[in-house]
Design an enzyme around this catalytic site. Structure first.
Site, short mmCIF file in Angstrom:
data_model
loop_
_atom_site.label_atom_id
_atom_site.label_comp_id
_atom_site.label_asym_id
_atom_site.label_seq_id
_atom_site.Cartn_x
_atom_site.Cartn_y
_atom_site.Cartn_z
CB CYS A 116 -0.96 0.00 1.19
SG CYS A 116 -2.17 -1.32 1.05
CG HIS A 256 -3.11 3.47 2.16
ND1 HIS A 256 -3.59 3.14 0.91
CD2 HIS A 256 -3.19 2.33 2.90
CE1 HIS A 256 -3.93 1.86 0.90
NE2 HIS A 256 -3.70 1.35 2.10
CG ASN A 286 -6.74 -0.75 1.02
OD1 ASN A 286 -6.10 -0.19 0.12
ND2 ASN A 286 -6.15 -1.33 2.05
O1 UT7 Z 1 -3.76 -1.30 3.52
C1 UT7 Z 1 -2.77 -2.14 4.03
C2 UT7 Z 1 -2.79 -2.20 5.49
N1 UT7 Z 1 -4.02 -2.80 5.99
C3 UT7 Z 1 -4.64 -2.20 6.99
O2 UT7 Z 1 -4.26 -1.13 7.40
C4 UT7 Z 1 -5.79 -2.93 7.65
C5 UT7 Z 1 -5.65 -2.86 9.13
N2 UT7 Z 1 -6.68 -3.60 9.86
C6 UT7 Z 1 -7.95 -3.20 9.91
O3 UT7 Z 1 -8.33 -2.23 9.29
C7 UT7 Z 1 -8.89 -3.94 10.85
O4 UT7 Z 1 -8.16 -4.80 11.68
C8 UT7 Z 1 -10.00 -4.74 10.11
C9 UT7 Z 1 -10.98 -3.80 9.47
C10 UT7 Z 1 -9.37 -5.67 9.07
C11 UT7 Z 1 -10.78 -5.60 11.12
O5 UT7 Z 1 -11.31 -4.77 12.15
P1 UT7 Z 1 -11.08 -5.10 13.70
O6 UT7 Z 1 -11.79 -4.07 14.46
O7 UT7 Z 1 -9.60 -5.26 13.91
O8 UT7 Z 1 -11.84 -6.46 13.86
P2 UT7 Z 1 -11.28 -7.86 14.38
O9 UT7 Z 1 -10.41 -8.49 13.34
O10 UT7 Z 1 -10.71 -7.67 15.76
O11 UT7 Z 1 -12.60 -8.69 14.50
C12 UT7 Z 1 -13.60 -8.39 15.50
C13 UT7 Z 1 -14.76 -9.34 15.31
C14 UT7 Z 1 -14.35 -10.81 15.22
O12 UT7 Z 1 -15.35 -11.59 15.85
P3 UT7 Z 1 -15.18 -12.12 17.35
O13 UT7 Z 1 -13.92 -12.94 17.35
O14 UT7 Z 1 -15.07 -10.88 18.21
O15 UT7 Z 1 -16.41 -12.90 17.58
C15 UT7 Z 1 -14.36 -11.09 13.76
O16 UT7 Z 1 -14.60 -12.45 13.46
O17 UT7 Z 1 -15.44 -9.05 14.07
C16 UT7 Z 1 -15.53 -10.25 13.30
N3 UT7 Z 1 -15.46 -9.87 11.89
C17 UT7 Z 1 -16.56 -9.51 11.18
N4 UT7 Z 1 -17.84 -9.43 11.52
C18 UT7 Z 1 -18.72 -9.02 10.57
C19 UT7 Z 1 -14.38 -9.79 11.10
N5 UT7 Z 1 -14.75 -9.40 9.86
C20 UT7 Z 1 -16.09 -9.22 9.89
C21 UT7 Z 1 -17.05 -8.82 8.94
N6 UT7 Z 1 -18.34 -8.72 9.32
N7 UT7 Z 1 -16.72 -8.48 7.67
#
Ligand code: UT7
Length: 329
Positions: A116, A256, A286
């Site tokens: 990115c 970004h 993204n």
């Molecule tokens: O561009 C290159 C660099 N990339 C980035 O900068 C991305 C950085 N990361 C992020 O933006 C975030 O970590 C994400 C958007 C990818 C995920 O958000 P988060 O707040 O970190 O969520 P998480 O991974 O901690 O997941 C929280 C919960 C989980 O469920 P449990 O374990 O709490 O029951 C996930 O399974 O949300 C669940 N989850 C979803 N639920 C509904 C993960 N994806 C989804 C989804 N819809 N699409």
């Protein structure tokens, strides 16, 4: 003799027409519009549909429009650098293919892969070719067909990414405008958190790698988020501090677009108000190497000559960077 700088003398972008909404994603994976908007800020993204189309097709459209807008003939371009993580093929470089499709007969071209941060790394590289005085018209294209490496059965990643390409023209100037300062960094030990597992020399493609879905994006969201929040904010603050720029001096932050929460944290750290932050993640998601030129393209009419703009990115690798630009027109 006064110093030669590289100025941005034009910007253009191209997005495919098909819009994949959060509503449609709700029918594909176990997710909700609410979750996606609150965790990422994304409402929809554009997807390149159709057989036989790749990153180069979006890149070529962005370049052709850029040439038209800036009144530049294809044969005047000396160099084209393409930043992408979704090349048309392993080789030749997608930059070569874009140059062919856009009719750039006199340009040499190559690709840069810095995930990115690729667009920023490509701009930094291109600016050096201009600053030497040897090259007069250089194009940087950032383009990605993220849909080609996204598993639409994995809710953690399929909601994040979109397809697009953006391009800028760099030309020499002796005025105090253009690319004023740059910072770039990498830390390869972060590679485990965000990568594609197979398809390269380490793990060539086999039936097994396809069955194991190892040709798709693999991301551990939380650690990437943690690094992104601090690094993108740090690198944006650092370029301001070392150039004695205050928040009042900044016309726009161009971050970004990976996650609205990362963008907000960066702006807060810089002390820059939301009205000065280019944000279009809600409509494109993204798009990896295209996010920054896509923002510049959408905000182009609001920019004025001399405006101080900070470009900032963080990505897989890990990679990060910031650029201080004085807008040239
Ligand atoms: O561009 C290159 C660099 N990339 C980035 O900068 C991305 C950085 N990361 C992020 O933006 C975030 O970590 C994400 C958007 C990818 C995920 O958000 P988060 O707040 O970190 O969520 P998480 O991974 O901690 O997941 C929280 C919960 C989980 O469920 P449990 O374990 O709490 O029951 C996930 O399974 O949300 C669940 N989850 C979803 N639920 C509904 C993960 N994806 C989804 C989804 N819809 N699409």
């Amino acid at each position: 003799m006064s110093k030669i700088r590289a100025k941005i003398s034009g910007v253009n972008a191209w997005v495919p027409p098909y819009i994949l909404t959060n509503k449609e994603l709700e029918t594909m994976v176990d997710t909700t519009d609410d979750w996606i908007v609150s965790r990422t800020g994304i409402r929809e993204r554009h997807i390149q549909k159709g057989e036989g189309l790749g990153t180069s097709d979006m890149g070529a459209e962005a370049v052709k429009g850029l040439l038209e807008k800036t009144g530049t003939k294809p044969e005047e371009i000396d160099l084209l650098i393409c930043a992408t993580v979704t090349p048309d093929m392993m080789f030749p470089a997608t930059g070569n293919i874009i140059s062919d499709k856009a009719g750039l007969r006199n340009a040499f071209s190559f690709d840069i892969n810095a995930a990115c941060s690729g667009f920023l790394f490509a701009v930094i590289t291109a600016s050096k070719f201009v600053e030497t005085g040897q090259y007069k018209k250089v194009i940087v294209v950032g383009g990605d067909k993220m849909s080609g490496i996204t598993d639409y059965a994995t809710r953690e990643t399929c909601i994040l990414f979109g397809d697009a390409a953006g391009a800028i023209l760099l030309e020499p100037t002796t005025e105090e405008i253009g690319i004023m300062d740059t910072i770039a960094g990498t830390d390869g030990s972060g590679r485990n958190y965000l990568h594609m597992k197979a398809g390269g020399s380490l793990k060539p493609p086999t039936h097994e790698t396809v069955d194991a879905k190892e040709h798709y994006i693999y991301q551990e969201g939380q650690p990437v988020f943690k690094f992104a929040v601090t690094r993108m904010a740090d690198v944006s603050a650092e370029i301001m501090e070392r150039n004695n720029l205050t928040a009042d001096d900044i016309a726009y932050l161009v971050p970004h677009q990976a996650n609205l929460r990362i963008i907000d944290a960066t702006a807060r750290r810089m002390g820059v108000g939301k009205e000065k932050v280019m944000i279009n993640i809600e409509r494109y998601g993204n798009t990896t190497d295209a996010t920054i030129p896509l923002c510049l393209w959408e905000w182009e009419k609001k920019l004025k000559k001399g405006d101080n703009i900070i470009l900032a990115a963080f990505g897989g690798g890990f990679t990060w960077g910031s650029i201080w630009v004085k807008w040239a027109y």
